[in-house]
Design an enzyme around this catalytic site. Structure first.
Site, PDB file in Angstrom:
ATOM      1  N   ASN A 123       0.828  -1.212   0.000  1.00  0.00           N
ATOM      2  CA  ASN A 123       0.000   0.000   0.000  1.00  0.00           C
ATOM      3  C   ASN A 123       0.862   1.261   0.000  1.00  0.00           C
ATOM      4  O   ASN A 123       0.694   2.162   0.813  1.00  0.00           O
ATOM      5  CB  ASN A 123      -0.934  -0.020   1.221  1.00  0.00           C
ATOM      6  N   ARG A 128       8.102   6.541  -2.487  1.00  0.00           N
ATOM      7  CA  ARG A 128       8.117   6.518  -1.022  1.00  0.00           C
ATOM      8  C   ARG A 128       8.740   5.232  -0.474  1.00  0.00           C
ATOM      9  O   ARG A 128       9.343   5.231   0.597  1.00  0.00           O
ATOM     10  CB  ARG A 128       6.705   6.726  -0.492  1.00  0.00           C
ATOM     11  N   ARG A 173       3.594  -0.192   8.965  1.00  0.00           N
ATOM     12  CA  ARG A 173       4.508  -1.272   8.573  1.00  0.00           C
ATOM     13  C   ARG A 173       5.620  -1.495   9.596  1.00  0.00           C
ATOM     14  O   ARG A 173       6.312  -2.518   9.536  1.00  0.00           O
ATOM     15  CB  ARG A 173       5.124  -0.967   7.215  1.00  0.00           C
ATOM     16  N   LYS A 215       1.165 -11.677  -1.578  1.00  0.00           N
ATOM     17  CA  LYS A 215       1.884 -10.860  -2.561  1.00  0.00           C
ATOM     18  C   LYS A 215       3.319 -10.584  -2.127  1.00  0.00           C
ATOM     19  O   LYS A 215       4.261 -10.745  -2.916  1.00  0.00           O
ATOM     20  CB  LYS A 215       1.112  -9.558  -2.809  1.00  0.00           C
ATOM     21  N   ASP A 234       0.122  -7.940  -7.909  1.00  0.00           N
ATOM     22  CA  ASP A 234      -0.236  -6.666  -7.293  1.00  0.00           C
ATOM     23  C   ASP A 234      -1.362  -6.041  -8.106  1.00  0.00           C
ATOM     24  O   ASP A 234      -1.879  -6.655  -9.032  1.00  0.00           O
ATOM     25  CB  ASP A 234       0.990  -5.737  -7.233  1.00  0.00           C
TER      26      ASP A 234
END
Length: 273
Positions: A123, A128, A173, A215, A234
């Site tokens: 996500n 980034r 995360r 994934k 994805d």
DNA sequence: TGCCAGGCGACGC
DNA sequence: GCGTCGCATGGC
């Protein structure tokens, strides 16, 4: 830190497009320098790479006895991509995807680097992901060459707490990274165990890590464990398989769905809206 | 300025 | 088992 005098060497790399290979979303460990070279890390090794026609010049930045073997394997230069392309191109749509950027190779990346990178990828966007992995290496990884840090070891990361990772700005995360490190450091999930398992069992073991689902597990299997038949699905791949391939990859990809996936992913990301 | 990002875990059914 | 939602953060 030991100062190291590098001895550059050259690798035969016919058909390789270094820039595309390093920046097509499979690795986040490279940066382009002003002079056209690329500087990056893989495990405990750092190097600067330059492409001239069909050759890659490698300037090691860390001591390494088997440097040529290591970087040849990392760049997948011993794999027969010409033969692979010939088969892929028998399918019209796969031909389209490969032709868009045929110089891409699927890198053979170190296990823990890959696990951390793709946990961070979820996500998230490519820019980034790169920023967060940069901060992870700079803040917690050993400096192995002037200004270049490797990824932290599992042991180092396992001893930290979620709050310690706040400055990474990795958001939700952070706890996933810690759990991955703890499971690897404790020996419950190791590269050796994964190598001994078939694809399905290796995927199941990877998914015991909090924050690792199918994934991310498949990215680790493909990009670091050499499972070329595994195609991570994805959002872009799902869209491409639906819109370009009518719901399933073509038989020409059989056995190398993961390699095909990298061409399809990159094509889809740059062409589908 | 919202929309979305190389998903996943929790929850409801 | 499957659909939905929230998630931290910030690039675009």
């Amino acid at each position: 830190m030991v100062v190291f005098s590098p001895v550059p060497f050259t690798l035969d790399a016919k058909g390789l497009d270094l820039q595309s290979t390093l920046f097509c979303g499979q690795s986040f460990s490279w940066q382009a320098l002003d002079d056209g070279r690329y500087q990056g890390v893989a495990g405990g090794y750092a190097a600067r790479l330059t492409q001239t026609n069909d050759c890659i010049e490698v300037q090691p930045l860390t001591p390494q006895a088997d440097a040529a073997d290591f970087w040849r394997r990392y760049l997948a230069l011993d794999d027969d991509y010409a033969a692979l392309h010939a088969t892929f191109k028998e399918d019209t749509q796969l031909h389209r995807c490969v032709s868009y950027c045929s110089g891409i190779r699927v890198l053979r990346q170190p296990f823990f680097d890959t696990l951390l990178s793709f946990i961070i990828s979820q996500n998230n966007n490519l820019t980034r992901i790169r920023q967060i992995t940069d901060r992870l290496r700079a803040r917690f990884g050993e400096e192995i060459a002037e200004g270049i840090h490797r990824f932290p070891t599992a042991e180092k990361l396992a001893a930290l707490h979620e709050e310690d990772l706040k400055e990474l700005k990795a958001g939700f995360r952070a706890r996933y990274l810690i759990d991955a490190a703890q499971k690897v450091a404790s020996g419950s999930v190791t590269e050796e165990k994964l190598q001994s398992l078939n694809d399905d069992d290796a995927r199941k073991l990877l998914c015991t890590i909090v924050g690792v689902g199918p994934k991310v597990a498949d990215c680790v299997l493909l990009f670091s464990l050499g499972r070329d038949a595994i195609a991570p699905m994805d959002v872009w791949m799902k869209r491409a398989v639906k819109e370009l391939f009518g719901g399933a990859l073509p038989p020409q990809a059989k056995g190398y769905e993961g390699i095909a996936q990298q061409y399809i992913f990159w094509y889809a990301k740059n062409h589908l809206e």
